[in-house]
Design an enzyme around this catalytic site. Structure first.
Site, mmCIF file in Angstrom:
data_model
loop_
_atom_site.group_PDB
_atom_site.id
_atom_site.type_symbol
_atom_site.label_atom_id
_atom_site.label_comp_id
_atom_site.label_asym_id
_atom_site.label_seq_id
_atom_site.Cartn_x
_atom_site.Cartn_y
_atom_site.Cartn_z
ATOM 1 N N LEU A 407 -0.362 16.815 72.382
ATOM 2 C CA LEU A 407 -1.472 18.307 72.073
ATOM 3 C C LEU A 407 -2.394 18.149 73.102
ATOM 4 O O LEU A 407 -2.854 16.591 73.454
ATOM 5 C CB LEU A 407 -1.566 18.337 70.678
ATOM 6 N N ASP A 408 -2.617 18.857 74.135
ATOM 7 C CA ASP A 408 -3.284 18.613 75.190
ATOM 8 C C ASP A 408 -4.855 18.576 74.133
ATOM 9 O O ASP A 408 -5.648 19.137 73.309
ATOM 10 C CB ASP A 408 -3.448 19.932 75.841
ATOM 11 N N ARG A 409 -5.623 17.858 75.237
ATOM 12 C CA ARG A 409 -7.253 18.290 74.629
ATOM 13 C C ARG A 409 -8.048 18.605 74.320
ATOM 14 O O ARG A 409 -8.912 19.209 73.661
ATOM 15 C CB ARG A 409 -8.166 17.678 76.123
ATOM 16 N N THR A 411 -6.164 21.865 73.012
ATOM 17 C CA THR A 411 -5.571 22.394 71.968
ATOM 18 C C THR A 411 -6.696 21.723 70.731
ATOM 19 O O THR A 411 -5.830 20.332 70.487
ATOM 20 C CB THR A 411 -3.688 22.607 72.124
#
Length: 592
Positions: A407-409, A411
């Site tokens: 997951l993106d930072r 998110t």
């Protein structure tokens, strides 16, 4: 005007590949005549170590004058002992500071200090880390003009910079220039240029380079073939990829490795040739190559498109039996995790990470916004180790966790993690499901822009996505590009809100249920931004601080993930919307 006297280096200097610490390298430098070896070695090492500390303290953006002030007292010694300059330039290459390395070369030339091919090689090598191929090419050109001709190390370093930085045209020029400069290209040279062409989809050039290698009395090795097959894969040339693998490599007496098979299988996947993908998988085992999860998943995705989801899962289950024959501690780790106390709370009374569910070979974490996926995994590992929740593998090492999806930072949400090391049955099983597009994922996102329609409206974005490297060589952006990978994002409008900051006529806020059908980096964010509906709080692809509503973070949350665990049980995990995002929605007025 700068002037410089260049001395020929006959066996002096050290190659850019010289190993050892700074102190160890300095201790091998020969003393100047008339001085005792021990005394000079100690003196040289002390002064050079001090110089390096001072130079590195200036930072990568140091000016020419600042660098000159630091090194000016050592220039005479460098002229007598070129290895000392090599050590300094090597350190700058390790740090990835090409501008400072170039300053050092200019100062050496202006002072009449001999610059040899090793110095040039190190300076060019410093450009590799950031993929600054323009600067690397400039250093090469400048050295040639001043009769300090680079050797194969310098050229190869420049070619590597071109590969990493997207300078494939310059790489093609250099590989043709090398023989004219009496520098014989190596396997490394060709590998870098073929990879540079591969990254830009220039598959024809990659094949031409591969087949031109015999002209330089070089037989292509497995790395060169792997790069060429990958170029064919990215260029959509599945037949050429198979031909290289099954015809050219045996003719050249080169045994394909797992990377070669993987690239050819992916080429077949992209072309929807599931029969050929399965045939390639069947050839790996007799050659003592066990297909990994990504390779099996790639073939399974092609099979899913052509024959359905059940057929794809049947393929995965067949290889699951093979993977399960390997020693595994995933079940022991699953059991141990269930008896570990929850992670500690942070200063605000919240758990930094939460374990949502544990299954056979898999654990689902709740990753908070603002934390990298790798950081969440590291915190879980540290907590388990401190709580005695680790079990030992057959080598008495702690059983590892492995990321199978990120997951993106910015998110938050559900993040499944494998209870096993890379190559374990648990990791291969999960990777195969993700690669085969057999994992269901659902996100909640708040976007802004022109209305997408009434609640219940559904849509799909299918533009290809390309990852782009920044100057530090780390992927940080994704762009819409015809050279990119196939990407599909489905969405449904769940709710509509009035925009507190009316930025344009017809603009509103829309809460979406989003399902990424592929797993590209930043996919949801880029796809929605590409249709004029950037996410609230997205500073990279949207308006960031200028969003239509005040939001403390990126409004993107992974709400649900569904897959099968290693025991073939359904593993479905959900995570409610975090309070800070619920609070944002509570401030908004419905548009209908």
């Amino acid at each position: 005007t700068e002037s410089a006297t260049f001395l020929q280096a006959k066996g002096s200097g050290s190659s850019p590949g010289e190993s050892g610490s700074i102190g160890q390298r300095l201790s091998r430098v020969e003393p100047r005549r008339g001085q005792r070896k021990g005394q000079e070695s100690s003196s040289s090492q002390g002064s050079q170590t001090k110089l390096l500390r001072q130079l590195l303290s200036l930072g990568p953006g140091a000016s020419l004058n600042e660098v000159q002030e630091v090194i000016k007292t050592q220039l005479e010694r460098w002229d007598d002992q070129p290895k000392l300059a090599t050590v300094v330039l090597k350190a700058l290459a390790t740090e990835g500071w090409p501008e400072v390395a170039q300053h050092v070369l200019r100062i050496m030339r202006a002072a009449g200090v001999g610059v040899n091919e090793f110095h040039v090689g190190c300076a060019v090598n410093s450009c590799q880390k950031g993929g600054k191929w323009q600067l690397a090419a400039h250093v090469l050109q400048e050295m040639c003009e001043r009769q300090a001709f680079p050797d194969k190390y310098g050229y190869n370093a420049c070619l590597s910079s071109c590969e990493k930085g997207g300078g494939w045209q310059m790489a093609m020029v250099l590989i043709q220039l090398m023989p004219r400069k009496r520098v014989a290209p190596t396997h490394i040279s060709y590998g870098a240029v073929i990879s540079a062409c591969e990254k830009q989809g220039e598959w024809l050039l990659a094949l031409r380079l591969l087949r031109n290698m015999p002209e330089q009395t070089l037989a292509a090795d497995v790395i060169n073939f792997a790069a060429a097959i990958s170029a064919c894969e990215k260029g959509g040339q599945w037949q050429s990829a198979i031909s290289l693998l099954l015809e050219d490599m045996p003719t050249g007496d080169v045994a394909p490795n797992s990377i070669c098979y993987g690239a050819a299988i992916t080429a077949c996947e992209r072309a929807g040739r599931w029969e050929h993908a399965l045939s390639l998988l069947s050839l790996m085992l007799p050659n003592r190559l066990v297909p990994n999860g990504r390779q099996v998943g790639s073939a399974a995705n092609a099979l899913r498109s052509g024959s359905g989801r059940d057929s794809a899962f049947s393929l995965l289950q067949a290889f699951r039996q093979i993977w399960m024959q390997q020693p595994s501690q995933s079940e022991s780790l699953s059991s141990a995790l269930r008896h570990v106390n929850p992670p500690p709370l942070d200063a605000k009374g919240n758990a930094e990470i939460q374990v949502l569910r544990i299954g056979s070979g898999v654990v689902a974490l709740l990753k908070p916004a603002g934390m990298r996926s790798e950081g969440a995994l590291r915190k879980l590992s540290l907590h388990c180790r401190s709580a005695g929740g680790f079990v030992k593998d057959n080598n008495n090492n702690d059983t590892q966790f492995t990321l199978v999806s990120r997951l993106d930072r910015g998110t938050s949400g559900v993040m499944p993690v494998s209870l096993g090391a890379e190559g374990s049955a648990a990791t291969n099983w999960l990777q195969a499901q993700f690669a085969g597009r057999l994992v269901s994922k659902e996100y909640v996102a708040l976007c802004q822009g022109p209305s997408l329609g009434a609640c219940g409206t559904k849509g799909e974005v299918t533009t290809p996505l390309l990852q782009v490297d920044d100057l530090e060589g780390q992927t940080f952006r994704t762009e819409i590009s015809s050279l990119g990978q196939e990407s599909t994002t489905s969405y449904e409008v769940v709710a509509r809100y009035l925009s507190p900051k009316q930025q344009a006529a017809g603009s509103e806020l829309m809460l979406l249920r989003v399902q990424p059908r592929t797993g590209r980096r930043h996919q949801i964010r880029v796809h929605l931004a590409s249709i004029g509906r950037p996410l609230v709080g997205d500073g990279d692809y949207g308006d960031g601080a200028a969003s239509a509503v005040s939001c403390p973070r990126l409004f993107l949350h992974c709400r649900r993930v569904g897959l099968q665990d290693l025991g073939l049980n359904d593993f479905v995990v959900e995570a409610p919307l975090p309070p800070e995002l619920e609070e944002v929605l509570a401030t908004l007025a419905r548009a209908e």
